[in-house]
Design an enzyme around this catalytic site. Sequence first.
Site, PDB file in Angstrom:
ATOM      1  NE  ARG A 199      38.258  27.782  41.183  1.00  0.00           N
ATOM      2  CZ  ARG A 199      37.060  27.410  41.654  1.00  0.00           C
ATOM      3  NH1 ARG A 199      36.838  26.158  41.988  1.00  0.00           N
ATOM      4  NH2 ARG A 199      36.092  28.289  41.808  1.00  0.00           N
ATOM      5  CG  ASP A 220      46.021  24.239  39.401  1.00  0.00           C
ATOM      6  OD1 ASP A 220      46.205  25.342  39.969  1.00  0.00           O
ATOM      7  OD2 ASP A 220      46.193  23.140  39.965  1.00  0.00           O
ATOM      8  CG  PHE A 221      46.311  30.329  39.568  1.00  0.00           C
ATOM      9  CD1 PHE A 221      46.550  29.768  40.806  1.00  0.00           C
ATOM     10  CD2 PHE A 221      45.292  31.274  39.427  1.00  0.00           C
ATOM     11  CE1 PHE A 221      45.769  30.115  41.902  1.00  0.00           C
ATOM     12  CE2 PHE A 221      44.496  31.632  40.516  1.00  0.00           C
ATOM     13  CZ  PHE A 221      44.746  31.038  41.764  1.00  0.00           C
ATOM     14  CG  HIS A 238      43.094  39.427  48.358  1.00  0.00           C
ATOM     15  ND1 HIS A 238      42.152  40.313  48.828  1.00  0.00           N
ATOM     16  CD2 HIS A 238      42.441  38.625  47.463  1.00  0.00           C
ATOM     17  CE1 HIS A 238      40.982  40.052  48.258  1.00  0.00           C
ATOM     18  NE2 HIS A 238      41.135  39.058  47.427  1.00  0.00           N
TER      19      HIS A 238
HETATM   20  C1  LIG Z   1      38.345  36.304  44.402  1.00  0.00           C
HETATM   21  S1  LIG Z   1      38.122  35.623  42.806  1.00  0.00           S
HETATM   22  C2  LIG Z   1      38.608  36.988  41.770  1.00  0.00           C
HETATM   23  C3  LIG Z   1      37.961  36.930  40.440  1.00  0.00           C
HETATM   24  C4  LIG Z   1      38.258  38.127  39.533  1.00  0.00           C
HETATM   25  N1  LIG Z   1      39.671  38.278  39.256  1.00  0.00           N
HETATM   26  C5  LIG Z   1      37.719  39.401  40.152  1.00  0.00           C
HETATM   27  O1  LIG Z   1      38.482  40.228  40.592  1.00  0.00           O
HETATM   28  O2  LIG Z   1      36.497  39.541  40.226  1.00  0.00           O
HETATM   29  C6  LIG Z   1      39.541  34.530  42.636  1.00  0.00           C
HETATM   30  C7  LIG Z   1      39.497  33.693  41.371  1.00  0.00           C
HETATM   31  O3  LIG Z   1      40.622  32.789  41.380  1.00  0.00           O
HETATM   32  C8  LIG Z   1      40.177  31.571  40.794  1.00  0.00           C
HETATM   33  N2  LIG Z   1      41.056  30.458  41.194  1.00  0.00           N
HETATM   34  C9  LIG Z   1      41.185  29.903  42.421  1.00  0.00           C
HETATM   35  N3  LIG Z   1      42.072  28.900  42.388  1.00  0.00           N
HETATM   36  C10 LIG Z   1      42.513  28.822  41.100  1.00  0.00           C
HETATM   37  C11 LIG Z   1      43.464  27.979  40.439  1.00  0.00           C
HETATM   38  N4  LIG Z   1      44.139  27.032  41.109  1.00  0.00           N
HETATM   39  N5  LIG Z   1      43.691  28.186  39.131  1.00  0.00           N
HETATM   40  C12 LIG Z   1      43.024  29.162  38.442  1.00  0.00           C
HETATM   41  N6  LIG Z   1      42.114  29.996  39.026  1.00  0.00           N
HETATM   42  C13 LIG Z   1      41.864  29.821  40.334  1.00  0.00           C
HETATM   43  C14 LIG Z   1      38.766  31.426  41.327  1.00  0.00           C
HETATM   44  O4  LIG Z   1      38.002  30.505  40.591  1.00  0.00           O
HETATM   45  C15 LIG Z   1      38.249  32.843  41.256  1.00  0.00           C
HETATM   46  O5  LIG Z   1      37.602  33.116  40.032  1.00  0.00           O
END
Ligand SMILES: C[S@@+](CC[C@H](N)C(=O)[O-])C[C@H]1O[C@@H](n2cnc3c(N)ncnc32)[C@H](O)[C@@H]1O
Length: 328
Positions: A199, A220-221, A238
Site C-alpha cells: 500500500r 492495491d492488490f 490469511h
Molecule cells: C500481515 S502483513 C505481511 C507483510 C509481509 N509480507 C510479511 O510477511 O512480513 C500484510 C501486508 O499486506 C499489505 N496490504 C494490505 N492491503 C493491501 C492492498 N490492498 N494492496 C497491497 N498491499 C496490501 C499490508 O500493508 C501489509 O504490509
Amino acid sequence: MTQQSPEMIHALAYGAYPARCLQVVSEIGVADRIDDEPVPVGKLAAACGAAPGALDRVLRLLTAYGVFEERDGGYAHTAASRVLRDDHPMSARPLLRLMGLPMHLDSLSVLQHTVMTGEPAIEVLEAEGVWAYLQEQPDEAEIFNHAMTSKAAADVPAVVDAYDFTPFGVIADIGGGRGHLLRGILDAVPGAEGVLFDRPSVVEALAFPDHPRLALHAGDFFDTVPAADAYVLMHVLHNWDDERTARILATIRKSAAPGATLLVIENVLPDERPTPAALTMDVIMLALTRGRERTEGELSALFDAAGFRFTGMTETSGTMRIAEAKAI
Ligand SMILES: C[S@@+](CC[C@H](N)C(=O)[O-])C[C@H]1O[C@@H](n2cnc3c(N)ncnc32)[C@H](O)[C@@H]1O
C-alpha cells in the site's frame, strides 16, 4: 496437566493475566535493564518509571513461568527472559508490544460480538477493518510493521534456505511490507531483480529502495500488480476471506504469464491435528480480519479457481510452509 484435565480450564481461565504481564513488562523495557547480574526491583522500577510494589508482583508471577528468576535480592535473566531484550537476535519484544496494542486488546474484549455475528471484532473499532485502522493509527502501525519485520528475521532465513529462488529473473513480493523477505531472497539470488509491492502508506514510508536490485511499487492488490516471474505472498492471504483472496489471486493471474510461479508463504494448516499455536493464529485472524488460516486443500481449491495449479508444498525449518502454484 493433560490437555483434557480440569486444571487446563483453570490455566486457560486466568491465562490473559500472565500474557498481559508479559506484554506490559516488554512495553516498559524491563529486560533491557538487566544484564548478567540480578537487579533489585527498586532500581528496575526507577529505570522504567514503574511503581516498585506493583512491578515486583508482576515480575514474581512471571518467575513462576520461568521468565526471570529472583536471586540475590533482585531479578535476573533466564533463557526465556533474555528473549525479551531488544538486542536479542530473536527478540520477542516487538511481538509482545504488538499483542499489547489496543488493536488486539480492544478486539479481544469484543470477541463475543465476533462469535455471535461472524463479523471481525476490529470492525467495532474501525468499520473499514484492520488496514484502515492502522492507517488512522500511525503509532500502532509503526509497532505492527516493526513486529512483522522482526518476526521475519526468523522466518526469512528459513524460507530462503528451503526454497530455490534461482530460476526467477523478476520476483515480486506482493504485500511485502518493508521488504525483509525480498531483501533476503535477492541476497541469496544475485541475478534476480525484486519488486516490493504494498500500500502507498507502507511503501512511501520506506522513502527509497535500500537494495540495488529492489524497486518499490505502491498500489492495491485488488486492482493491479506488476508483472514478474515469481509472485511471493507471505502472511497475506490469511488476512482475507475466500472472496477477497480469490480477487487477489485473480489480480496476480492477470499480470502473470502462463508458467509464472506463485508462492504462498504462511502457516498453512496440516489437514490433521493443527497445533494450539496455529489455531490461535486462526482466531486472531477471525477477530482482526475477515481471513483465516487455510489447509493445503483449501488453498489448492482457491488456486484452481483463479487459474493456478498447486504444484507442491515446501516445509521450512520455521513455522512457515511454502505452497507453490503455477499459472496455467
Ligand atoms: C500481515 S502483513 C505481511 C507483510 C509481509 N509480507 C510479511 O510477511 O512480513 C500484510 C501486508 O499486506 C499489505 N496490504 C494490505 N492491503 C493491501 C492492498 N490492498 N494492496 C497491497 N498491499 C496490501 C499490508 O500493508 C501489509 O504490509
